[in-house]
Structures are given as C-alpha cells and as structure tokens.
Design a protein around this motif. Structure first.
Motif, mmCIF file in Angstrom:
data_model
loop_
_atom_site.group_PDB
_atom_site.id
_atom_site.type_symbol
_atom_site.label_atom_id
_atom_site.label_comp_id
_atom_site.label_asym_id
_atom_site.label_seq_id
_atom_site.Cartn_x
_atom_site.Cartn_y
_atom_site.Cartn_z
ATOM 1 N N SER A 185 -6.374 -34.807 -3.918
ATOM 2 C CA SER A 185 -7.477 -35.608 -4.389
ATOM 3 C C SER A 185 -7.758 -34.670 -5.808
ATOM 4 N N THR A 186 -8.977 -35.024 -6.219
ATOM 5 C CA THR A 186 -9.546 -34.153 -7.556
ATOM 6 C C THR A 186 -10.088 -32.884 -7.136
ATOM 7 N N ALA A 187 -10.418 -32.860 -5.872
ATOM 8 C CA ALA A 187 -11.269 -31.554 -5.082
ATOM 9 C C ALA A 187 -10.421 -30.702 -4.876
ATOM 10 N N TYR A 188 -10.660 -29.410 -4.869
ATOM 11 C CA TYR A 188 -10.161 -28.105 -4.643
ATOM 12 C C TYR A 188 -10.547 -27.919 -3.248
ATOM 13 N N ASP A 189 -9.979 -28.580 -2.231
ATOM 14 C CA ASP A 189 -10.777 -28.351 -0.882
ATOM 15 C C ASP A 189 -9.631 -28.217 0.184
ATOM 16 N N ALA A 190 -8.411 -28.002 -0.205
ATOM 17 C CA ALA A 190 -7.492 -28.014 0.719
ATOM 18 C C ALA A 190 -8.029 -26.989 2.039
ATOM 19 N N THR A 191 -7.658 -27.484 3.271
ATOM 20 C CA THR A 191 -8.058 -26.621 4.609
ATOM 21 C C THR A 191 -7.323 -25.362 4.556
ATOM 22 N N LYS A 192 -8.051 -24.506 4.843
ATOM 23 C CA LYS A 192 -7.376 -23.145 4.851
ATOM 24 C C LYS A 192 -7.775 -22.058 5.968
ATOM 25 N N THR A 193 -6.937 -21.566 6.597
ATOM 26 C CA THR A 193 -7.152 -20.323 7.520
ATOM 27 C C THR A 193 -6.710 -19.246 6.940
ATOM 28 N N THR A 194 -7.569 -18.119 7.143
ATOM 29 C CA THR A 194 -7.172 -16.764 6.339
ATOM 30 C C THR A 194 -7.817 -15.691 6.941
ATOM 31 N N THR A 195 -7.228 -14.584 6.600
ATOM 32 C CA THR A 195 -7.602 -13.292 6.942
ATOM 33 C C THR A 195 -8.190 -12.776 5.684
ATOM 34 N N LEU A 196 -8.885 -11.578 5.951
ATOM 35 C CA LEU A 196 -9.744 -10.797 4.717
ATOM 36 C C LEU A 196 -10.002 -9.483 5.207
ATOM 37 N N PHE A 197 -9.592 -8.432 4.537
ATOM 38 C CA PHE A 197 -9.856 -6.972 5.026
ATOM 39 C C PHE A 197 -10.252 -6.377 3.804
ATOM 40 N N GLY B 197 -17.412 -12.731 7.756
ATOM 41 C CA GLY B 197 -18.127 -13.685 6.943
ATOM 42 C C GLY B 197 -17.355 -14.397 5.993
ATOM 43 N N ASP B 198 -16.447 -13.578 5.482
ATOM 44 C CA ASP B 198 -15.819 -14.268 4.313
ATOM 45 C C ASP B 198 -14.156 -14.744 4.471
ATOM 46 N N ASP B 199 -13.980 -14.851 5.709
ATOM 47 C CA ASP B 199 -12.630 -15.532 5.916
ATOM 48 C C ASP B 199 -12.758 -16.746 6.304
#
Lengths: 198, 201
Positions: free
Chosen positions: B77-89, B108-110
């Motif tokens: 689409s035109t939105a930057y909204d691809a579904t993501k699963t992530t890790t962050l440290f 809180g930010d993953d």
C-alpha cells in the motif's frame, strides 16, 4: 606529456558500470612487533564513514586487549570519549557462558585508549582477535563523532568472546588520526585495513 | 562489431576501486518530517536487483528533544505499516559515570506483530552536538515467499548526556515485497542528517 598510465583511470564511470564500488580500500598496515599502528592520513571529509578491519591481531604479551585512540587536533590520540561495552563468551570446554555489560571496559569522558576487543587476549601461537570499527563522519566540526565496533577473540582462558563497543568522541574538533595498540606489549602480528565508504 | 560503447568499461580498475558495495542513493535531511526511499522513485532501487540493502544514517539531528528515531517498511500500500516482530536491546553510559550503566532488553520498544514504526535508538536530544549514527540491513526485500529480515545498530549522544547504543533485529512478517523504507522520529522533524542506501551485488 601525460602518458596512458597516468590518465587511464581519470574518467567518469557511469552508474551502471560493473566493478565500481562504494567501499574503497585506503590503507593496509601489517603489524610486526609494532608498539602502535597509526592511520594519520586519509581520514578527512572525503567519506562520511570509515571502516577499520582487523585480521588476526596477535599480541606479544598474554592477557592484553586491543585498544584504540582518536586524534582530535594535537599529536596525541586523546580525544575525550564516552562509551559502552558488553560481550558474550563461551569456554572451549563448555564449562560456562556469559552475556554481560563490562563496566571496567567502558569510558566516561575519558581521554585514554579504549579497549575494543576482549578482556584478555591470549598469545598462544593460534590465538588472535578480529573485527571491525566503524567511524562516522570524523571531519564533522558540529557533532560528536560516533563509532561502533564488534570483534571476536580467542581469550587467554581458552574461550571465545564476542565484543560490542559503541560510543562517541565528545569533541567538535575533527578526528584526523586513529591509532591502535595493545594494553600492554606490542602487536606481534596482524593486519589492519582502512576503508572509506562513499 | 564491438563499439566503444560496448567496451569502454571492460578495463582493469585500480586497486581499491572495485567492490560489491554499490551506492544507490544519498538523501540529506533538512527539517523533514520523514525520509523515504521508494523503489523506482528518484533513482532509488529497492527490488530484486540486490539481495541485501544497507541504509546508513549519519549525524541525524532531531528537531525536538527527547525523541526516538524509527523505521517503517511499505509492503504494497502507500503506508509504511508492514507487520513486524522484532527484538531490541540497548546500552547506556552517562558521561558523568554516575549510576550503573544500562544493558537491557527494551521490552517497550520491540514489536510483536506490530504495524507501527520500529524504534532504533534511545532518546535523542537537540543539543547542537547531539545526533545519531548507525545502519540498517534489509535482506531480500523483493521475496514473495519468505518473511523479510532486517537488523540494525546505532549509537547516540542522548538527551541526558550519555552514550546509548541500540541493537535490533526482526522481520516483516509478510510475503508481499517490501518496496520502500521510511525513517522518522516519533515526534518532530529530522532537523538534519545524511541517509545513504547501498546494495550488495
């Protein structure tokens, strides 16, 4: 009169020319019982990013660390830095593993050399370390100068260590030189390469 | 008959001139709400030409204080909204050396099947010398079979005068191709900074 040899590379390559690349080798230095390895030229505004690669850095002295210092105007490699350091480790005999922040290896507004690979490199014949250090926009005179490194080492206790260091030179002066040395003793052997990323 | 046009690049390049890291696009931010790399627009290539793309962000200076730098991916689409699963440290160490340095997973930010932007830094300030630098790797964005993996690392001079590093990874959990990537702060503009896109041939 210009010769072919002198002019053959003085041309513009089109954007679709194969073989062109954004990663340019600027310098290769080979250590041989060297107290320091210094890069004193080529670090300027030509590139926004510089990458140092370390290959098979072997210390002359056991239980030492590879360190880096940054030059910010004088002849000394004493730019002020604030940094973080963490690593993982795993013993060859599988006796222990760890993932931890190493407070003793970080810096807070310090001017001394920064430990970037391992907490105790071994000097057995087959022990060494390898990795890379990215330095961002060293010629900038507005912002701090960020750097990020990762290295792996054969520790003197026969374990592997994966080391993550990041931080910044908290100076607005340009960084125009980078020096590497061990925390004690010489760099017995090894290769350090410097690349510019266009 | 071979022409000069055919043969002009068939030459030996000097040592160091060759390489597989190909520069695609540089964008300089100047009080921009977003910076976008869109395949097929303004010379941007983000398709099956390369299997690996690297975004470099250098000296990103925030327009507002206490903000988070982030990335979103476009998947049709035109939105930057691809579904993501992530890790962050993340790590943090104060210039004053006060307190215990932070080394923590950033719960809180993953993202867990989230469609919002992925945070890539801790909190930036607007001090004149404060900024963020780092890189984001995106693997095989044109695949329509697999999820699209990415990983990033960054360092900032934070709004509370500390060196903060972030290390993240994850995937866009979509089989649609990713054809554009956008960067922004969670609040305010990107005051200044340089963004570069490379492909690895």
């Amino acid at each position: 009169m210009a010769t072919y040899a002198s002019i053959k590379y003085d041309m513009d390559l089109s954007s679709n020319a194969t073989g062109t690349g954004a990663m340019t080798l600027l310098s290769t230095q080979t250590a041989s019982s060297s107290s320091t390895i210094s890069f004193t030229s080529g670090i300027d505004s030509t590139y926004k990013e510089y990458v140092f690669k370390f290959y098979d850095i072997h210390p002359a002295t056991n239980d030492t660390e590879l360190q880096v210092g940054f030059r910010d105007g004088s002849t000394a490699y004493d730019a002020t830095k604030t940094t973080t350091y963490f690593n993982s480790l795993h013993y060859e005999n599988d006796s222990a593993t760890s993932l931890a922040y190493v407070a003793g290896h970080d810096q807070a507004q310090a001017t001394g050399f920064l430990k970037i690979i391992t907490t105790g490199l071994g000097n057995d014949n087959d022990q060494s370390c390898a990795g890379e250090l990215i330095l961002y926009d060293p010629s900038n005179t507005t912002f701090v100068k960020h750097f990020i490194s990762r290295g792996t080492a054969a520790h003197q206790e026969d374990l592997t260590q994966d080391v993550f260091v990041a931080g910044y030179c908290n100076v607005t002066a340009a960084i125009d030189g980078v020096q590497f040395k061990m925390s004690s003793g010489d760099i017995d052997s090894g290769v350090i390469k410097l690349y510019g990323i266009s | 008959m071979a022409t000069y046009q055919d043969s002009r690049y068939n030459i030996a390049l000097p040592s160091g001139a060759g390489g597989s890291l190909v520069h695609i696009k540089t964008i300089a931010a100047s009080s921009d709400s977003t910076i976008s790399f869109v395949d097929g627009t303004s010379d941007v290539v983000l398709d099956n030409t390369y299997r690996t793309y690297i975004f470099k962000f250098i000296n990103i200076h925030a327009g507002s204080d206490d903000v988070l730098f982030s990335v979103g991916f476009r998947d049709g689409s035109t939105a930057y909204d691809a579904t993501k699963t992530t890790t962050l440290f993340q790590t943090e160490h104060n210039e004053s050396d006060s307190g215990t340095p932070v080394f923590t997973y950033a719960t809180g930010d993953d993202l867990a099947q989230g469609t919002g932007f992925q945070v890539m830094t801790r909190n930036l300030g607007t001090g004149n010398d404060e900024c963020a630098s780092g890189e984001l790797w995106l693997f095989n964005p044109s695949s329509t079979t697999y999820v699209k993996h990415f990983m990033f690392k960054s360092n900032i001079n934070s709004n509370d005068d500390s060196s903060d590093a972030s290390y993240g990874a994850g995937y866009c959990n979509v089989t649609a191709a990713i054809d554009a990537v956008q960067f922004k702060f969670n609040s305010g503009n990107i005051d200044a900074g340089t963004f570069k896109l490379y492909g690895i041939a």
